[in-house]
Structures are given as structure tokens and as C-alpha cells.
Design an enzyme around this catalytic site. Structure first.
Site, mmCIF file in Angstrom:
data_model
loop_
_atom_site.group_PDB
_atom_site.id
_atom_site.type_symbol
_atom_site.label_atom_id
_atom_site.label_comp_id
_atom_site.label_asym_id
_atom_site.label_seq_id
_atom_site.Cartn_x
_atom_site.Cartn_y
_atom_site.Cartn_z
ATOM 1 N N HIS A 151 0.849 -1.191 0.000
ATOM 2 C CA HIS A 151 0.000 0.000 0.000
ATOM 3 C C HIS A 151 0.885 1.242 0.000
ATOM 4 O O HIS A 151 1.968 1.241 0.595
ATOM 5 C CB HIS A 151 -0.888 0.019 1.249
ATOM 6 C CG HIS A 151 -1.980 -0.992 1.190
ATOM 7 N ND1 HIS A 151 -2.826 -1.110 0.127
ATOM 8 C CD2 HIS A 151 -2.356 -1.945 2.075
ATOM 9 C CE1 HIS A 151 -3.690 -2.076 0.350
ATOM 10 N NE2 HIS A 151 -3.427 -2.605 1.526
ATOM 11 N N LYS A 550 -13.624 4.018 8.056
ATOM 12 C CA LYS A 550 -14.119 5.067 7.162
ATOM 13 C C LYS A 550 -15.639 4.999 7.035
ATOM 14 O O LYS A 550 -16.310 5.992 6.762
ATOM 15 C CB LYS A 550 -13.458 4.928 5.778
ATOM 16 C CG LYS A 550 -13.791 6.033 4.803
ATOM 17 C CD LYS A 550 -12.786 6.071 3.651
ATOM 18 C CE LYS A 550 -12.920 4.884 2.750
ATOM 19 N NZ LYS A 550 -14.056 5.028 1.801
#
Length: 883
Positions: A151, A550
Site C-alpha cells: 500500500h 471510514k
């Protein structure tokens, strides 16, 4: 010892800072260093005195710089942070070595009361609670499984990392040099040279790294650290278990408990650059590195086994092995036999080394079919040495080689393919419809080719090289069945399809709630039934920390993840499943980060059971595994926590706390979610978020091969990856993803004594509060205010500021601390020393953001964009995390 070590750290920082000052003067004259120092004095005064006037003066100074000077100052502060980070890492190693010295150099065999997070302490506690035999069984089944991911969270270029590594090595040499010696003078000259190189190396990547670039970056960790460190951890554990009299002269009892996984160049979810061919190349790179490591180790060991057969006669099994070796490779055995005519053990191991080399080159029949064949031959040599009386040779370096083969195999790290469930559904529609191959979408062909690649990799390097297949956004058992159907379509039949362990990834709040229903349906699928029968009913389930946070905010996500793990663990027990939960944690607190060993001990009862698997991402990989001493300590701590998490006392503590504080959890969950939705579901939130953070501009930074978005516009957060979501708030010095909603949650409970009771007795809650303290310590209200002013929504800015103040207030009340990080003085001091310097970079970033927004330019090569990206790099280095 503490004061002495701290003074050593201060001396290192002072030395490196002064050498950087010399380099800056040489490069930019006195004027550059003067500007750096003027800004430093203003931000320090503003931070220590909480002076609005000083921060305004600092801002005015930053605005007065020419474009060239602003870039130079940003680079100077970034270099300073790289050097400070290096000094702190060096300090950590120094502390670890000091502790080892205080224990008489006994490694893991130190006083377990002084190191309660050590493996010996964990084993002793398990023995006390379960008895010696049960504790030994738990140890043998222990498994710690880190998975390296690519990532885009490592903001440093590889060239910068290489320069830092060289400077670190020079610091090591400096510690060993005599005072006032010529070596010390030469060391300083070389330090200046490498700091000058660091200063002159552009911190910005001109192009994004490819997935294979990311693979090669990860290989440096294996080559420099893991290959030697992992068997060292096993050895220290084995020495402790055996005791001084038997250490190294009896068969090893320490298990090879670590397995390494990798998503790098295998995770194709949203990354169009990860193709089947790239995955195949990535596997070849990993195999090349591990087989070369094994080959060199076997050659080195073989050359030292100069034991004459008169004193150490070979066993019958070794003679049989020698005969087989001669039959497979007569030319090799003849050449080696000429050099070692009366040293049968040496001959055998040197031929083994040649066979490993042939495996690396893909030569048959000289190469090994699989790691098990190699292990069998090594064990023949070991048994022969023991029978011949050379037990130390059998159980010394040769055992280290056995451990390395057990841990890394021929593949180094298992490549775990990941793909989005939606992609599978789309591909399967065409397959089922009988769409001709030349008329199918390109992605459909790619999806099918991945299964052929997995089949090839299993045949080349062994089944364990690539058998796990992760399905992102698993929302039904059909999403898992689709993978098996696609594999059959790709290879022609179920029998020809590769061995697959399909792993559901539950990411959103709704998916976490539905997890056990989906799993119940999953184990009724025929391919899954077959795998359960073949593996002893082993099953892996992955949980996504990032997207759940999120989705509903950090507080509700933490509680939902705990609840889901508890329910999945109960489901596994009811269905006789040997469960491994795979934790998709990030390095940042907003993505499940924080001290991992503490998080392990806070897991629900039955959810660990001696097995812990997690993702290690971005800068975390280099922080945890970049240095041998730090890597060994991290691996030991994680293994100890994994063992202890399943102790009766730890499970009972977590069970009692979850029941006792269930109403507190419910109240916090509801209040925090309402507050979080009030912010993120407000009309216009997404474009406002893009205004008050460098979210859009971060996409220009060539951090990794993976795009930051899946393609939607700035009007939607749904498709924004969790990493830039976290990274953007971090850069704005708000860190919202780590704490937002907690203040409202604690205020809703509105009982300080109850909250303090929970902090003392509920591990999950204590971990949450401690992590939020760390997150708040890295926020800065005055800098945050300036970022929030970039937007056009005073109501949303006020909401963020109010919640920040409320969270800080209630965290202090709950912990009983008068100030943040009060009980962690070393960390508090480090944050305080760093924060003013980060403020300087934040002011430079704000200047650049205003300029970019005012001009509307999208040219990443113009002065404003360059300054912005330099400042992003610098802030990431200063805060030591990105996403």
C-alpha cells in the site's frame, strides 16, 4: 542506565544536526542555514509558549521565502527528520543491547519478571496456568504470520532509504571507535559525505514505482534482516527451553513459528498494474532470493563440516543418501568427493547446496521437487551427526538452516492474491454466457489467467507458494463460490484447478454484521468442504480495519470489529473449525494501527488460539523489520502476545470486561456513530474534505504503484481508498480518522469513575484510549485551524474543532492524566521535540496549497506543486506515519 542512554541519543541527534548544518552552509551559504534557524526559533517559541504572535511571524517568514528558498528549507527539515528518525532507531537498538548486556548476554533467557512481554515470560505463565505439557503443546502450534503489503504508505524513495542505511552503519561504527582516534575522524568525514548525498538526493520520485519495484524494495528487508534474524529468534528461544547444559547439543524443541506472506504484486484489487505475468515475476524474484540465501548457507555450513569419518562415522541412512546423490548428480558428487574424500557429512551438505542451486535455476532432476525433500535430506545429515557423537554440529548452524527452510520454503513469502468480488461477478457473467474468448473483456481474460499462474507457481515452488485467495468486499457465499468456478473455467476442470484456500474479507460495517451467516453458507460449498477435510478443518477469515473505520468512524469500527471477532470465534467453535483471523491493520491509528502486541492481548476469547496474522504496511515494514535487533524484538513480542492471548487468565479478563462494560460499549457506539455521521454525511462533505486537506494533491505523489482512488469523483468518498483518507487528515495535522467521535462517546457515558474503571479493567477500551492519546499528541490545533480555513464550510470546521477539544478533555478525564501522554514520558518528550519542526513544514505546505489552489494549475512540476510534495514528504517523515 536510562539517563546515560538518553544522553547518548541526544549526542547522536546533536552530532547529526550539526553535520547537517555544515552541509547546508556548504550547499547554500550562511543564508540558507540562517533561514532554517530563524524559522526553527519561531516555531519552537510558538509551540512552547503557545504564542499566536510567533506562529504568525513564522507564517510571515515562510511567505517571504523565494520559491527556491522555500524548497531548500523544506528539504532541510525533511533531512533533519530522516536523521532524527535514524538516531532514534539507533537508540532503540542501543537500549536492546544494553538490556541484553545487563542480562549477561543471555538473550531470551533474561529475568522474565523484568520482561513480561518476552517469550520466556509467556511460556512460564502458560505453564503456571495450564501445566508444562499443555503449555508445550500450545508452543508447538504457535503461529505468527505477518503479511507484507505494498500500500502506498512509504513516502521515502529507495535512494533516500539507502543513504539513511549507510549513515546508520556509520553510527554503529562510531559507537565502537576509540575516542579521539583516527577512525573517529574518518567516520565523521564519511558521515559528512553521506549526509551531503542525502541532502542532494531528490526526495521526490519522478515516476511511480512499479509493482516489481515494490517487490525488490521488500527483498532488501529479507536479505538484510529476516533471513538471519528469524532463526536467531528461534535459537534464543531454544537455548532458553533447553537450558545452559543442553543448549545446542540436543535436538531443537523451539518451533519454526513464523510464516511470511506478501500481497506485493499479488494484490490486484484496484491496481491495474498487477497482472498475472507480474505476479509470476514477483514469485520468481522471491524464490531467487530465498534459494540463493539457502544455497549460500548450505555451502558455508558444508565447508565447516570437516569431520573425519574415523571420528564421526556416517550412519547407514547417510550412506544411502550419498548413493542417491551420486546417482542424481555423479559429476557433482565426484568433484566434491575429490576435495573431501574422508568427510562424508561435508560431502553430503555441499551436494545439498548444489541441489539448492539447481532448484533455483529450474534444473531437473538435480533440483529438489519441494522443500520437504530438502528438509528430509538435512534431517538425515543431522541424525547421522548425532549418531556419530557430533551433536553440536547437528544442532548448531545446520539446525538454523532447517528452521530457514521450514519458515521460508522455496518461495520466501506466500503470494496472496486479492481481487474485488465485483470483478469476479463481471468475469463470470461472460464465462457463463459462453462469450467467445476473443470477444470477452480484457479483465475477464486477466482474471482467468491469474488462476493459471497460481497453478504454475504451485507446480514450480510448492502449493504453499500461492494458495490463499482473498475476496475483497465479500457480501455473500456466492462471492466465494465464484472463485472456485472461475478457477475451474480457467484450468478446464475441478481436478486441474490449483489448490485454493478462498478467504472472505469483511470490510464494511454491514458485512461484519453478516459475517457468520456468510461463513455458515460458505462451509456448505463443496470445494470448501473438500479443503476443510484436507486441512483438518482449518479456515481463515480476514477483517478490514480501514474501510470499517471510514464507514462508521473509529470508535464504532473498533467495537464492531471486536463483536464480529467474538461472534466468528463462537461460530468456529460450534462448527469445529480451526480458525485463523487475518487482521487487515494499517500503520496509522485510523487504520487499526498502534502497538500490535497490546492489540493482540485485547482480542476476544477464542479468537486468537495461538495464531495471529496481520498486514504489515508501508513505513511499518521498515520500522519493524529494517534493523536486526528491532526485528528480533518485534517478532518475539508478537509471538509472546499471540501465545498469551489464549491463556485462561487473559481470555477470562477480556470476557468479564466485555460483559461488565457492555452498556458502556453500546452507549459509545451509538453516540460516536451519530457524531461521525453528522460530519461525513453532511451535504458537501466530500468536496470540503478535498479543500481542507491535500487529498487531491497527494494523488500526484508517486508513493506506490496502486492508484489512490478507484475512479469516482471528488463528490464521493465511497471509492476513496482508506489510505489517502487517513494520509490526508494526518498531513493536515488533524488526525481525524484516529479519534473523531470518541469525545462524544465518552461524554455520552458521562461517568468519570465508570470510565476510569473501564480504563483499568477493559483491555480493548484501554488500548483505544491509549491509541487516541497518541493520535491527539500528533495533532496541532493552531495548524489544524489554518487547514480548516482553506474550506468554505465554517460549520464543518467548527464541528471538527469542537470534537477535537471534547475528545482531548474526556481522554484526560478517563485516563486520569493532566496532560496527554503523561504516563509515557519518553514518547511525550519525542513528540514535543518533533512537533515544532513539523509545524515548520506544515506552514510551508499551507503556503504551497494556497498557491496551487489560487492558480488552479495541475502541473506537478511547477514551483508550488514541488514545494507541496516536498512538504508532504517532510511531514510524513516528521510524524513517522502516512496511512
Amino acid at each position: 542506565m536510562s539517563d546515560e542512554v538518553d544522553s547518548d541519543l541526544r549526542a547522536d541527534v546533536s552530532l547529526l544536526g550539526s553535520l547537517l548544518g555544515r552541509v547546508l552552509t556548504e550547499a547554500g551559504g550562511d543564508g540558507l542555514l540562517d533561514d532554517v534557524e530563524r524559522l526553527r526559533a519561531l516555531v519552537i517559541h510558538a509551540y512552547e509558549r503557545d504564542s499566536d504572535a510567533s506562529i504568525e511571524d513564522a507564517e510571515a517568514l515562510v511567505e517571504s521565502f523565494s520559491s527556491e528558498r522555500a524548497e531548500q528549507v523544506a528539504r532541510a527539515y525533511t533531512c533533519y527528520f530522516h536523521l532524527s528518525n535514524l538516531a532514534e532507531e539507533h537508540h532503540r537498538v542501543r537500549v536492546l543491547q544494553a538490556r541484553l548486556g545487563a542480562a549477561g548476554g543471555a538473550g531470551l533467557a533474561s529475568d522474565t519478571s523484568a520482561r513480561p512481554d518476552s517469550l520466556p515470560a509467556a511460556i512460564e505463565r502458560m505453564r503456571a496456568e495450564l501445566g508444562p505439557e499443555a503449555a508445550a503443546e500450545r508452543l508447538q502450534s504457535l503461529r505468527f504470520h505477518p503479511v507484507l503489503t505494498a500500500h502506498p504508505t512509504e513516502a521515502r524513495r529507495r535512494a533516500i532509504a539507502s543513504a539513511i542505511r549507510r549513515i546508520s552503519e556509520l553510527l554503529d561504527e562510531r559507537d565502537a571507535a576509540e575516542p579521539f582516534s583516527i577512525a573517529l575522524i574518518e567516520n565523521e568525514r564519511r558521515l559528512l559525505e553521506d549526509i551531503d548525498v542525502l541532502w542532494r538526493t531528490s526526495p521526490l520520485r519522478l515516476t511511480r514505482p512499479t509493482p516489481l519495484d515494490e517487490v525488490r524494495t521488500a527483498m532488501s528487508i529479507f536479505d538484510q534482516t529476516l533471513f538471519e534474524t528469524v532463526p536467531r529468534v528461534y535459537r534464543l528461544l531454544d537455548d532458553w527451553l533447553q537450558g545452559p547444559a543442553d543448549a545446542g547439543r540436543k535436538p531443537a524443541v523451539a518451533p519454526a513459528f513464523l510464516r511470511l506472506g506478501s500481497w506485493i504484486a499479488a494484490d490486484r484489487d484496484g491496481n491495474p498494474f498487477v497482472t498475472a505475468e507480474v505476479t509470476k515475476e514477483a514469485a520468481a524474484i522471491g524464490a531467487e532470493h530465498v534459494l540463493l540465501g539457502l544455497e549460500r548457507a548450505a555451502t558455508r555450513i558444508g565447508r565447516t563440516l570437516t569431520l573425519d569419518e574415523a571420528d564421526t562415522p556416517p550412519s547407514d541412512a547417510l550412506r544411502e543418501l550419498a548413493a542417491r546423490q551420486e546417482q542424481i548428480a555423479p559429476h557433482v558428487t565426484s568433484k566434491i568427493g575429490t576435495r573431501a574424500p574422508n568427510e562424508p557429512h561435508r560431502r553430503a551438505v555441499l551436494v545439498i547446496a548444489e541441489r539448492i542451486a539447481a532448484t533455483r535455476r529450474g534444473e531437473s532432476p538435480l533440483g529438489y521437487a519441494d522443500p520437504e525433500e530438502l528438509l528430509a535430506e538435512l534431517r538425515v545429515v543431522q541424525e547421522s551427526l548425532r549418531e556419530g557423537g557430533a551433536s553440536r554440529s547437528a544442532d548448531g548452524e545446520l539446525q538454523n538452516l532447517v528452521w530457514q527452510v521450514q519458515t521460508f520454503g522455496f518461495h520466501l513469502a506466500e503470494l496472496e492474491v486479492r481481487q474485488h468480488s465485483k470483478v469476479h461477478r463481471q468475469a463470470l457473467e461472460e464465462v457463463r454466457a459462453g462469450t467467445p474468448v476473443d470477444e470477452r473483456a480484457e479483465m475477464t481474460g486477466e482474471v482467468l489467467e491469474v488462476f493459471r499462474t497460481i497453478s504454475y507457481l504451485q507446480g514450480r515452488y510448492g502449493v504453499d507458494a500461492a494458495r490463499r485467495y482473498i475476496v475483497s468486499f465479500t457480501q455473500s457465499s456466492a462471492d466465494l463460490a465464484n472463485v472456485y468456478e472461475l478457477a475451474t473455467a480457467a484450468l478446464g476442470s475441478p481436478e486441474a484447478a490449483p489448490t485454493l484456500d478462498v478467504i472472505p474479507l469483511f470490510e464494511t460495517f454491514d458485512d461484519l454484521q453478516a459475517s457468520t451467516r456468510i461463513l455458515s453458507e460458505m462451509i456448505e460449498l463443496e470445494p470448501v468442504k473438500a479443503r476443510l477435510a484436507a486441512t483438518g478443518r482449518k479456515l481463515e477469515v480476514m477483517l478490514g480495519y480501514s474501510d470499517s473505520s471510514k464507514d462508521v468512524g473509529p470508535v464504532s469500527a473498533t467495537l464492531a470489529l471486536y463483536s464480529a471477532q467474538s461472534r466468528i470465534a463462537d461460530w468456529a467453535a460450534e462448527n469445529d473449525i480451526v480458525l485463523t483471523l487475518f487482521h487487515g491493520r494499517g500503520g496509522a491509528l485510523g487504520r487499526g494501527g498502534g502497538p500490535a502486541n497490546e492489540a493482540v492481548l485485547a482480542q476476544p476469547p477464542g479468537s486468537v488460539d495461538g495464531r495471529f496474522k496481520l498486514t504489515e504496511q508501508g513505513e511499518v515494514i521498515f520500522a519493524q523489520y529494517g534493523d536486526k535487533a528491532i526485528a528480533a524484538r518485534h517478532i518475539e513480542q508478537m509471538a509472546a502476545a499471540t501465545l498469551l492471548a489464549s491463556s485462561p487468565s487473559n481470555e477470562e479478563r477480556n470476557r468479564e470486561a466485555a460483559e461488565r462494560f457492555a452498556q458502556v460499549a453500546a452507549t459509545m457506539d451509538e453516540a460516536s456513530r451519530i457524531r461521525f455521521f453528522e460530519l461525513v454525511k453532511a451535504d458537501g462533505f466530500a468536496p470540503w474534505f478535498a479543500q481542507v486537506t491535500p487529498m487531491e494533491e497527494i494523488g500526484l505523489l508517486a508513493l506506490g504503484s496502486r492508484p489512490a482512488r478507484r475512479g469516482l469523483s471528488v463528490e464521493s468518498l465511497e471509492d476513496l481508498r482508506a489510505i489517502p483518507w487517513v494520509f490526508s487528515w494526518t498531513q493536515a495535522r488533524i488526525n481525524l480518522t484516529g479519534w473523531f467521535g470518541l469525545g462524544s462517546a465518552l461524554a455520552a457515558v458521562d461517568d468519570v469513575e465508570l470510565l476510569r474503571d473501564a480504563y483499568a479493567h477493559w483491555p480493548l477500551f484501554a488500548s483505544m484510549i491509549d491509541n487516541v492519546e497518541m493520535s491527539l499528541a500528533k495533532t496541532d490545533a493552531r495548524i489544524a485551524e489554518r487547514y480548516l480555513a482553506l474550506g468554505d464550510r465554517d460549520d464543518l470546521a467548527a464541528l471538527v474543532q469542537e470534537e477535537m477539544e471534547l475528545t482531548a478533555l474526556w481522554v484526560r478525564r478517563t485516563s486520569g492524566h493532566e496532560e496527554i501522554l503523561e504516563d509515557r514520558p519518553v514518547l511525550r518528550r519525542a513528540v514535543r521535540l518533533r512537533s515544532p519542526y513539523v509545524d515548520a513544514l506544515s506552514l510551508l505546505q499551507l503556503r504551497a496549497l494556497r498557491s496551487v489552489r489560487a492558480s488552479g494549475s495541475a502541473d506537478r512540476d511547477d514551483a508550488a506543486h514541488r514545494l507541496l510534495l516536498l512538504a508532504v514528504n517532510g511531514v510524513a517523515a516528521g510524524l513517522q506515519n502516512t496511512g
